[in-house]
Design a protein around this motif. Structure first.
Motif, short mmCIF file in Angstrom:
data_model
loop_
_atom_site.label_atom_id
_atom_site.label_comp_id
_atom_site.label_asym_id
_atom_site.label_seq_id
_atom_site.Cartn_x
_atom_site.Cartn_y
_atom_site.Cartn_z
N PHE A 88 34.41 -30.76 -85.83
CA PHE A 88 35.28 -30.91 -87.00
C PHE A 88 34.49 -31.31 -88.23
O PHE A 88 34.77 -30.86 -89.35
N TYR A 89 33.47 -32.12 -88.04
CA TYR A 89 32.72 -32.64 -89.18
C TYR A 89 31.84 -31.58 -89.86
O TYR A 89 31.29 -31.82 -90.92
N SER A 90 31.77 -30.39 -89.27
CA SER A 90 31.06 -29.31 -89.97
C SER A 90 31.78 -28.96 -91.27
O SER A 90 31.20 -28.35 -92.17
N ALA A 91 33.05 -29.35 -91.38
CA ALA A 91 33.82 -29.12 -92.61
C ALA A 91 33.10 -29.69 -93.83
O ALA A 91 33.18 -29.14 -94.93
N PHE A 92 32.37 -30.80 -93.64
CA PHE A 92 31.72 -31.45 -94.77
C PHE A 92 30.44 -30.73 -95.22
O PHE A 92 29.83 -31.12 -96.21
N MET A 93 30.06 -29.68 -94.50
CA MET A 93 28.93 -28.88 -94.95
C MET A 93 29.28 -28.17 -96.25
O MET A 93 28.40 -27.87 -97.06
N VAL A 94 30.57 -27.86 -96.45
CA VAL A 94 30.97 -27.06 -97.62
C VAL A 94 32.01 -27.77 -98.49
O VAL A 94 32.42 -27.23 -99.51
N SER A 95 32.46 -28.98 -98.08
CA SER A 95 33.58 -29.62 -98.77
C SER A 95 33.18 -30.91 -99.46
O SER A 95 32.37 -31.68 -98.94
N GLU A 96 33.82 -31.16 -100.61
CA GLU A 96 33.65 -32.47 -101.24
C GLU A 96 34.74 -33.42 -100.75
O GLU A 96 34.60 -34.63 -100.81
N LYS A 97 35.83 -32.85 -100.21
CA LYS A 97 36.90 -33.66 -99.65
C LYS A 97 37.58 -32.84 -98.55
O LYS A 97 37.75 -31.62 -98.70
N ASN A 132 25.61 -22.45 -92.74
CA ASN A 132 26.80 -23.18 -93.18
C ASN A 132 28.12 -22.44 -92.96
O ASN A 132 29.19 -23.03 -93.04
N GLU A 133 28.08 -21.14 -92.63
CA GLU A 133 29.34 -20.45 -92.33
C GLU A 133 29.96 -20.91 -91.01
O GLU A 133 31.12 -20.61 -90.71
N ILE A 134 29.19 -21.68 -90.24
CA ILE A 134 29.64 -22.17 -88.94
C ILE A 134 30.90 -23.03 -89.07
O ILE A 134 31.66 -23.16 -88.12
N PHE A 135 31.13 -23.62 -90.25
CA PHE A 135 32.30 -24.49 -90.40
C PHE A 135 33.59 -23.75 -90.04
O PHE A 135 34.49 -24.29 -89.41
N LEU A 136 33.67 -22.47 -90.40
CA LEU A 136 34.88 -21.69 -90.08
C LEU A 136 35.00 -21.46 -88.58
O LEU A 136 36.09 -21.53 -88.02
N ARG A 137 33.87 -21.20 -87.93
CA ARG A 137 33.89 -21.03 -86.48
C ARG A 137 34.43 -22.28 -85.79
O ARG A 137 35.29 -22.22 -84.93
N GLU A 138 33.91 -23.44 -86.21
CA GLU A 138 34.30 -24.70 -85.58
C GLU A 138 35.78 -25.01 -85.80
O GLU A 138 36.49 -25.38 -84.88
N LEU A 139 36.23 -24.87 -87.05
CA LEU A 139 37.60 -25.29 -87.37
C LEU A 139 38.64 -24.33 -86.81
O LEU A 139 39.69 -24.76 -86.33
N VAL A 140 38.35 -23.03 -86.83
CA VAL A 140 39.29 -22.07 -86.23
C VAL A 140 39.30 -22.25 -84.70
O VAL A 140 40.36 -22.18 -84.07
N SER A 141 38.13 -22.54 -84.11
CA SER A 141 38.07 -22.77 -82.66
C SER A 141 38.90 -23.99 -82.28
O SER A 141 39.64 -23.99 -81.29
N ASN A 142 38.78 -25.06 -83.08
CA ASN A 142 39.57 -26.26 -82.82
C ASN A 142 41.07 -25.95 -82.90
O ASN A 142 41.87 -26.40 -82.08
#
Length: 627
Positions: free
Chosen positions: A123-132, A26-36
């Motif tokens: 971008f949708y990896s954000a929802f792995m750790v977010s409620e919103k 689940n730490e991948i969300f940071l990789r994806e969002l910073v890459s974007n």
């Protein structure tokens, strides 16, 4: 502006799928969002270079921040930004990555493909750790209005007027209860350093305290003060993006130390650079391998456009190359897909073949240019080369010209050279070449000496992979067999059809066999009386070559468990032509006969390291008595 709607996806279960299957961690969300975010900055830079954007670029960077009280993590960039219409297209319609239109629009630009962000599924990896998740964005386009997008992880979304005053995008994650571990300075720092050490765009995470000079005191000593500086995550030079002509050996070694701070210097390295039929850059290092099969797995780091992806490179790099260290960077490797897809991907297969080819070429070149230097490194790279020859047919075809056989005198030979060296002395009566080898020269010294007396050469095969390598060589080399030097008596190792005459009669042979069988009294040891050279030992204990090899392979997990479970069985060769046998036959004392037989047998066991426990104690006591 205010609009509500439903994200156009084919299933209501997209978010559980993302959480469960697309990402392993689940730490991948940071990789994806910073890459974007980094991609967005590269897009605006590209538009400016093409004359499509005439505003001030400013210093392009990505900022990451978090608020423990509000339970938010924010990823901000000053890149291309989005309009409300673009949000609808790129965020709501997952099937259309922003890359599609961007490539179409700038297809004539030479390096457009290199700066396409996959601003869609990632971008949708954000929802792995977010409620919103909230987006605040302002497009670079003249007259654009700021826009906001809010989604709570269902397929419902809201678009409204945004608050952003400058070009770029903020992605604000409202962290869910299960993921609050990420609201921690040290953890975020660790993740950002892991993935973005080599990012091309400046990445800032808060500030850090640094001590700087601040004049001198009354005594003329330097004074220092603490100042807060931007905490820049990246800055390390990704040498794989440079041309080898721009780099010195020191650059390569320094980079190796950055990647692997506690490792010895590597032996040599290969710089990879290919742009057709796929894109790949990288540097692979040959480390000093230990001889205990300590495979240094997970040491090759995979990047995509200088963003770290994984060090689980099993499907991209051939098995034997997992022993190497280094970096591979390719935008052509699909990242967030299942392993089975990765294994079937044609680019991955091409990359796999290319790396194998480049490694083989480098080794061949080293061998031809500096054989002496290559031989000096052989003890470190031999394990690697043999492993490659066993596991990759294409590598074997190239490696057979630079693989070396090392004999007990520590001399090295290519496969062809060794064949020419021993063919006159080590060919049996059926025309088979017999290569003799030892796995432990100290333990098998007596057998090696017996073989050497007959003019035979003995190879050193003492790496953990050699059991399999020996079988591979027999399979590949024409009319060639490999035998361990202690698998038979020296006279029997290479059957040349010559037979020594027995000095014993049939009756005497039978008597000797009975004496030894009774003295040994172990069903696992089969006694045979043979006509051997009088110079050979009176008793030799051996295990059949095939049986021992199968057992060795079973012990290494080679799929031979049937043989591994079978009890050990040995052959006891009594040298009927040895004077000790005459002494035994000449004795009228049955006890003395038995003691002499047992002593000779125990000496044979001792030479093979098979004498242990109570038997070893009895042997020592008996030896003291004989003295």
């Amino acid at each position: 502006m205010k609009e509500k709607g439903t994200i156009s996806i084919h299933t209501e279960n997209i978010f559980p799928i993302i959480k469960k299957f697309l990402y392993s961690d689940n730490e991948i969300f940071l990789r994806e969002l910073v890459s974007n975010a980094a991609d967005a900055t590269q897009k605006i830079k590209r538009l400016a270079s093409l004359g499509q954007y005439n505003g001030e670029l400013g210093e392009l960077q990505v900022d990451v921040s978090f608020d423990e009280k509000k339970k938010t993590i924010t990823i901000s960039d000053n890149g291309i930004g989005m309009t409300a219409e673009e949000i609808k297209k790129y965020i709501n319609q997952i099937a259309f990555s922003g890359a599609t239109e961007f490539v179409e629009k700038f297809k004539d630009a030479k390096d457009a493909n290199e700066i396409i962000g996959k601003f869609g599924l990632g971008f949708y990896s954000a929802f792995m750790v977010s409620e919103k998740v909230e987006i605040q964005t302002l497009s670079y386009q003249e007259g654009a209005e700021p826009a906001a997008w809010i989604c709570d992880g269902s397929t419902e979304f809201e678009i409204k007027d945004g608050k952003r005053k400058t070009r770029g995008t903020d992605v604000i994650l409202h962290i869910n209860k299960e993921s609050e571990e990420f609201l921690d300075q040290f953890k975020i720092q660790q993740i950002l350093e892991k993935y973005f050490k080599f990012l091309t765009v400046k990445l800032v995470f808060g500030t850090k305290s640094e001590s700087v000079e601040d004049g001198e005191d009354k005594e003329g000593k330097k004074q220092y003060k603490t100042v807060e500086m931007p905490n820049v995550i990246n800055g390390a030079k990704p040498i794989w993006t440079l041309s080898p002509s721009e780099l010195t050996d020191e650059d390569y070694l320094q980079f190796y130390k950055e990647l692997y701070p506690f490792q010895e210097d590597p032996l040599f390295w290969i710089h990879l650079n290919v742009d057709y039929p796929f894109n790949l850059t990288g540097v692979l290092y040959f480390p000093k391998l230990k001889n205990d099969m300590e495979f240094q797995r997970n040491k090759i780091k995979l990047f995509s456009r200088q963003v770290f992806i994984t060090d689980e490179v099993k499907d991209i790099v051939p098995e034997f190359l997992m022993l190497l260290h280094g970096v591979i960077d390719s935008p052509d490797i699909p990242l967030n897909v299942s392993r089975s897809f990765l294994q079937a991907d044609s680019n991955v297969k091409k990359i796999n073949s290319y790396i194998t080819k480049k490694v083989a070429e480098k080794l061949g070149e080293l061998f031809k240019k500096d054989r002496e230097g290559y031989e000096a490194k052989w003890s470190d790279i031999g394990l690697f080369v043999k492993y490659g020859m066993i596991s990759e047919e294409k590598f074997y075809e190239k490696a057979k010209d630079f693989a070396l056989f090392t004999n007990t005198e520590k001399k090295n030979f290519t496969l062809e050279e060794y064949k020419n060296k021993v063919k006159d002395t080590q060919t049996d009566k059926d025309g088979n070449l017999i290569y003799l080898y030892t796995v432990d020269p100290a333990k098998q010294d007596g057998f090696i000496q017996s073989a050497t007396k007959k003019g035979y050469d003995v190879l050193l095969m003492d790496t953990p992979i050699d059991t399999h390598f020996v079988s591979q060589m027999e399979h590949k080399l024409e009319k060639t067999q490999l035998k361990r030097v202690d698998s038979a008596t020296a006279d029997k190792l290479i059957d040349k059809g010559e037979k020594l005459e027995h000095v014993l009669s049939d009756e005497q042979s039978k008597q000797v066999k009975e004496i030894f069988e009774k003295a040994i009294n172990k069903p696992a040891y089969q006694v045979e009386v043979e006509a051997l050279s009088p110079d050979e030992l009176p008793v030799t204990v051996t295990m059949d070559e095939f049986m021992r090899r199968m057992k060795d392979m079973a012990a290494m997990g080679g799929g031979m468990s049937f043989y591994g479970n079978m009890p050990d069985s040995y052959k006891v060769a009594i040298n009927g032509n040895h004077k000790l046998v005459n002494k035994i036959l000449a004795s009228a004392d049955e006890k003395e006969q038995s003691e002499l037989a047992k002593q000779a047998f125990d000496l044979a066991l001792l030479s093979q390291g098979l004498l242990t426990g109570a038997d070893l104690t009895a042997f020592v006591n008996r030896s003291v008595g004989l003295i």
